[in-house]
Design an enzyme around this catalytic site. Structure first.
Site, PDB file in Angstrom:
ATOM      1  N   LEU A   1       0.841  -1.188   0.000  1.00  0.00           N
ATOM      2  CA  LEU A   1       0.000   0.000   0.000  1.00  0.00           C
ATOM      3  C   LEU A   1       0.886   1.251   0.000  1.00  0.00           C
ATOM      4  O   LEU A   1       0.668   2.170  -0.769  1.00  0.00           O
ATOM      5  CB  LEU A   1      -0.890  -0.042   1.253  1.00  0.00           C
ATOM      6  CG  LEU A   1      -2.357   0.357   1.132  1.00  0.00           C
ATOM      7  CD1 LEU A   1      -3.042  -0.297  -0.046  1.00  0.00           C
ATOM      8  CD2 LEU A   1      -3.088  -0.007   2.420  1.00  0.00           C
TER       9      LEU A   1
ATOM     10  N   ASN B   1       4.821   8.925  -1.365  1.00  0.00           N
ATOM     11  CA  ASN B   1       3.983  10.029  -0.903  1.00  0.00           C
ATOM     12  C   ASN B   1       2.652   9.570  -0.302  1.00  0.00           C
ATOM     13  O   ASN B   1       1.732  10.363  -0.142  1.00  0.00           O
ATOM     14  CB  ASN B   1       3.724  10.998  -2.074  1.00  0.00           C
ATOM     15  CG  ASN B   1       5.024  11.590  -2.580  1.00  0.00           C
ATOM     16  OD1 ASN B   1       5.873  12.018  -1.786  1.00  0.00           O
ATOM     17  ND2 ASN B   1       5.210  11.582  -3.888  1.00  0.00           N
TER      18      ASN B   1
ATOM     19  N   ARG C   1      21.328 -12.753  38.929  1.00  0.00           N
ATOM     20  CA  ARG C   1      22.327 -11.694  38.987  1.00  0.00           C
ATOM     21  C   ARG C   1      22.412 -11.193  40.431  1.00  0.00           C
ATOM     22  O   ARG C   1      21.429 -10.694  40.985  1.00  0.00           O
ATOM     23  CB  ARG C   1      21.924 -10.550  38.052  1.00  0.00           C
ATOM     24  CG  ARG C   1      22.700  -9.284  38.232  1.00  0.00           C
ATOM     25  CD  ARG C   1      24.119  -9.421  37.711  1.00  0.00           C
ATOM     26  NE  ARG C   1      24.776  -8.111  37.687  1.00  0.00           N
ATOM     27  CZ  ARG C   1      26.036  -7.949  37.328  1.00  0.00           C
ATOM     28  NH1 ARG C   1      26.776  -9.001  36.959  1.00  0.00           N
ATOM     29  NH2 ARG C   1      26.580  -6.757  37.318  1.00  0.00           N
TER      30      ARG C   1
ATOM     31  N   GLN D   1      17.232  -2.742  30.411  1.00  0.00           N
ATOM     32  CA  GLN D   1      17.732  -1.992  31.575  1.00  0.00           C
ATOM     33  C   GLN D   1      18.065  -2.946  32.724  1.00  0.00           C
ATOM     34  O   GLN D   1      19.072  -2.765  33.415  1.00  0.00           O
ATOM     35  CB  GLN D   1      16.662  -0.970  32.004  1.00  0.00           C
ATOM     36  CG  GLN D   1      17.093  -0.030  33.112  1.00  0.00           C
ATOM     37  CD  GLN D   1      18.167   0.956  32.650  1.00  0.00           C
ATOM     38  OE1 GLN D   1      18.362   1.156  31.455  1.00  0.00           O
ATOM     39  NE2 GLN D   1      18.885   1.534  33.594  1.00  0.00           N
TER      40      GLN D   1
ATOM     41  N   GLY E   1      21.338  -4.294  32.294  1.00  0.00           N
ATOM     42  CA  GLY E   1      22.449  -3.351  32.350  1.00  0.00           C
ATOM     43  C   GLY E   1      23.316  -3.458  31.108  1.00  0.00           C
ATOM     44  O   GLY E   1      22.814  -3.663  30.004  1.00  0.00           O
ATOM     45  N   GLY E   2      24.615  -3.343  31.289  1.00  0.00           N
ATOM     46  CA  GLY E   2      25.562  -3.351  30.172  1.00  0.00           C
ATOM     47  C   GLY E   2      25.469  -4.591  29.312  1.00  0.00           C
ATOM     48  O   GLY E   2      25.597  -4.526  28.084  1.00  0.00           O
TER      49      GLY E   2
ATOM     50  N   GLU F   1       1.702  -1.574   9.517  1.00  0.00           N
ATOM     51  CA  GLU F   1       0.286  -1.996   9.529  1.00  0.00           C
ATOM     52  C   GLU F   1      -0.580  -0.892  10.138  1.00  0.00           C
ATOM     53  O   GLU F   1      -1.537  -1.152  10.846  1.00  0.00           O
ATOM     54  CB  GLU F   1       0.148  -3.310  10.329  1.00  0.00           C
ATOM     55  CG  GLU F   1      -0.871  -4.269   9.738  1.00  0.00           C
ATOM     56  CD  GLU F   1      -0.275  -5.161   8.647  1.00  0.00           C
ATOM     57  OE1 GLU F   1       0.648  -4.716   7.927  1.00  0.00           O
ATOM     58  OE2 GLU F   1      -0.749  -6.314   8.512  1.00  0.00           O
TER      59      GLU F   1
ATOM     60  N   GLU G   1      -0.461   6.204  15.757  1.00  0.00           N
ATOM     61  CA  GLU G   1      -1.256   7.437  15.702  1.00  0.00           C
ATOM     62  C   GLU G   1      -2.538   7.179  14.898  1.00  0.00           C
ATOM     63  O   GLU G   1      -3.627   7.602  15.285  1.00  0.00           O
ATOM     64  CB  GLU G   1      -0.428   8.569  15.068  1.00  0.00           C
ATOM     65  CG  GLU G   1       0.716   9.071  15.963  1.00  0.00           C
ATOM     66  CD  GLU G   1       1.856   8.081  16.128  1.00  0.00           C
ATOM     67  OE1 GLU G   1       2.043   7.211  15.253  1.00  0.00           O
ATOM     68  OE2 GLU G   1       2.571   8.166  17.152  1.00  0.00           O
TER      69      GLU G   1
END
Lengths: 269, 381
Positions: B125, B129, B268, B336, B339-340, B363, B367
């Site tokens: 589709l 423009n 961890r 997050q 971490g690293g 798709e 907005e």
């Protein structure tokens, strides 16, 4: 060709819990799956059907929820599924299980091949194929790595201790497969759709007029006395030094463990 | 009201999960790194009938319901989002519209090969423009006897480089000077049909995205999907179905990020305890788990409405908007927690993060989803 595959529903690996009072694996409310060895039996059965034609039966003994495992067998491509379920079958040991399976298989006579896995994940005795071979008075073929069916004969190769054997056996037979034997296909979506349109036969105590000797609870000669968890305690140790020093430390450690073993009360000294 | 999956839906989940982990798992980082469409994977997917999930058996599909369809996409995306994208676009906006709107001739000719996976499908589709604004489409199909002559181009076509059959949206001018918007079924070997260079994308790198160029492609009039005047309706309805697939895809990626980060938080150890013992981390886990659950209910409900034959435009927009948004948030938070390590290409979290972003865009952008939702909500007041 008529092929019968024996399958068992077992708890999913991460879900195994033991019922300590009964000494059995707890099945209620947990994820279940087809016993991994049995998937290889299914694969062999289905590939034989694809090659030689015929019908494949999946037979399972278990509680009503074992239908789930049979549904998966149907989805994989099995033609018919039979569940052997009755309160008199509950708590069966391997001998009682063999009696029931024998009767179910006889009801499906004439058949060409019965296929089983080597052992189940939740009890792991490996008794069933051996005992069934005796009960049905047909040969058990195991440890095979190559096989074909020709003119009513099984022709194949297997490992046997330190030897390789070429064997030729007249059908009917029982084949027992291990996990390494073949690569199991994935369940296709179309198979899942069709599996839920098929009927699962339920056979119980009265279906094959079981004699009184069949009674899992009362007449199983094997009694489970206790179930204990296997506990393995591991400890991380850091070994620092030159290579020679490290080797010495490891050697010292081995000697120390060895000495402890000699001092154990079971040792004659 | 029943919130439980059926036995069939459960088997679909366990089977596809196993397939995805074993077949797609080892390949997922490779197709991402090399930006390569895997034809081997395409063949494996053919074996499990993933190319016609909800298409009836009569036309070569598996005839499963839309919830099963969502579960398949979710489970594929949990392991390899690129593969899930290829599959969902093929199923929802290529095969399904032909089934829903196609003539018997079109079903026999195109649908069977799509549903069995002999051929791959695309839907195009967007243009340079025209994207959210379909009325700005510049591709034009001019009737010439029994054919339409198509000129123009499309961009960002998912499966563009691999599809044999493409549904193409175009403005048309008929012989009696009737004008409108139509969807044409085009085949890649039609004269004048050209495939552009692969797009170098941020994520979904294992899927093929290209431009398509049409230079006087002659399309037989039997290849108009639905009727001439129905083009816009066909496009919008197809996109509604497609959106449930995109939601399922975002959901699968989010699920993977969640599982990894939750597991990591338990193992961890910092400051002498697993980081899951810190509320800064455990609350993140609570939040993302809730968001995923929420997105899953919205997605399955939209699929359920579709199965019931009820209107699902609003619900499809809601689940697409919500699942893609929380998908991005979940991946961000999961990264997050790591971490690293999460930022390293050694782990798939950065891939999840890159992959999930597009679900907020394609798709129909989120907005546009909000525009659809608000219109639906307000008109029913």
């Amino acid at each position: 060709m008529k092929i019968i595959i024996l399958i068992k529903q077992v708890p999913a690996v991460h879900e195994i819990r033991i019922n300590r009072t009964l000494g059995t694996v707890q099945r209620e409310g947990f994820d279940a799956m087809i016993n991994p060895d049995d998937e290889h039996a299914l694969e062999l059965g289905l590939s034989l059907k694809e090659k030689f034609g015929g019908e494949v039966y999946a037979v399972s003994m278990g509680p009503p929820q074992a239908e789930g495992a049979l549904r998966e067998c149907l989805a994989m491509g099995v033609d018919y599924a039979v569940l052997l379920s009755h309160h008199r079958f509950a708590m069966s040991d391997t001998l009682q299980t063999t009696f029931v399976l024998e009767r179910a298989i006889r009801k499906l006579e004439p058949f060409d091949i019965v296929i089983t896995g080597s052992k189940t994940l939740d009890s792991g005795t490996g008794h069933i194929p051996v005992q069934l071979s005796e009960a049905l008075a047909i040969p058990l073929i195991s440890q095979i790595y190559k096989m074909e069916i020709k003119n009513g004969f099984f022709i194949g190769e297997r490992t046997y201790g330190h030897e390789y054997q070429s064997i030729k056996v007249k059908l009917p037979i029982i084949i027992r497969v291990d996990r390494g034997f073949n690569e199991v296909r994935f369940i296709p979506l179309l198979g899942i759709k069709q599996a839920f349109e098929k009927k699962i036969e339920i056979w119980n105590f009265d279906t094959f007029e079981c004699p009184d000797e069949i009674d899992g609870c009362e007449k199983s000669p094997t009694k489970l006395l206790e179930v204990i968890d296997e506990k393995i305690i591991r400890k991380n140790v850091e070994i620092i030094g030159t290579n020679d020093e490290k080797a010495q430390k490891i050697l010292d450690f081995i000697k120390k463990v060895h000495i402890q073993k000699i001092k154990s009360p079971l040792d004659l000294e | 009201m029943n919130f439980e999956l059926t036995e069939q839906q459960k088997v679909v989940r366990t089977s596809v999960r196993k397939f995805a982990e074993e077949v797609l798992g080892p390949n997922a980082p490779i197709v991402d790194k090399e930006a390569k469409f895997s034809w081997e994977t395409k063949k494996e997917l053919e074996k499990i009938n993933a190319w016609g999930i909800s298409i009836p058996e009569k036309y070569g599909g598996s005839g499963l319901d839309s919830i099963c369809n969502s579960i398949v996409i979710e489970e594929l995306a949990r392991v390899c989002a690129s593969t899930a994208l290829t599959v969902t676009v093929h199923n929802s906006v290529a095969a399904y519209p032909i089934y829903k709107f196609g003539t018997e001739y079109q079903k026999e000719k195109f649908l069977v090969e799509l549903a069995t996976g002999k051929k791959l499908g695309a839907f195009s589709l967007s243009e340079a423009n025209a994207g959210s604004d379909v009325s700005a489409t510049e591709t034009i199909a001019t009737q010439d006897g029994d054919e339409f002559v198509v000129n123009g181009s499309k961009i960002y076509v998912t499966n563009g480089g691999v599809a044999d059959i493409s549904l193409v949206g175009a403005k048309y001018v008929s012989e009696n000077n009737d004008k409108g918007f139509a969807i044409l079924i085009m085949e890649k070997d039609m004269l004048g049909y050209e495939i552009g260079e692969p797009e170098d994308k941020m994520g979904m790198r294992g899927s093929s995205t290209t431009a398509l160029y049409f230079d006087g492609v002659r399309v037989p009039k039997e290849n108009i999907l639905g009727s001439l005047r129905e083009g816009f309706k066909v496009a919008m309805h197809s996109l509604d179905a497609g959106r449930i697939g995109i939601a399922a895809q975002a959901l699968g990626i989010a699920q993977a990020a969640f599982e990894m980060s939750a597991d990591y938080s338990l193992h961890r150890v910092q400051f002498g305890r697993p980081i899951s013992k810190f509320q800064g981390v455990s609350f993140k886990i609570a939040e993302i788990a809730t968001k995923i659950e929420n997105a899953r209910f919205l997605t399955y409900r939209a699929a359920w409405l579709r199965d019931q034959g009820k209107s699902f435009t609003k619900e499809a927009a809601m689940c697409k908007y919500y699942a893609s948004m929380i998908g991005r948030e979940v991946c961000q938070e999961a990264l997050q927690i790591y971490g690293g390590y999460g930022y390293s290409k050694d782990l798939p979290l950065e891939r999840f993060y890159r992959d999930v972003k597009i679900t907020e865009i394609y798709e129909g952008t989120n907005e546009i989803m909000k525009a659809i939702i608000s219109r639906q909500v307000l008109q029913n007041l």
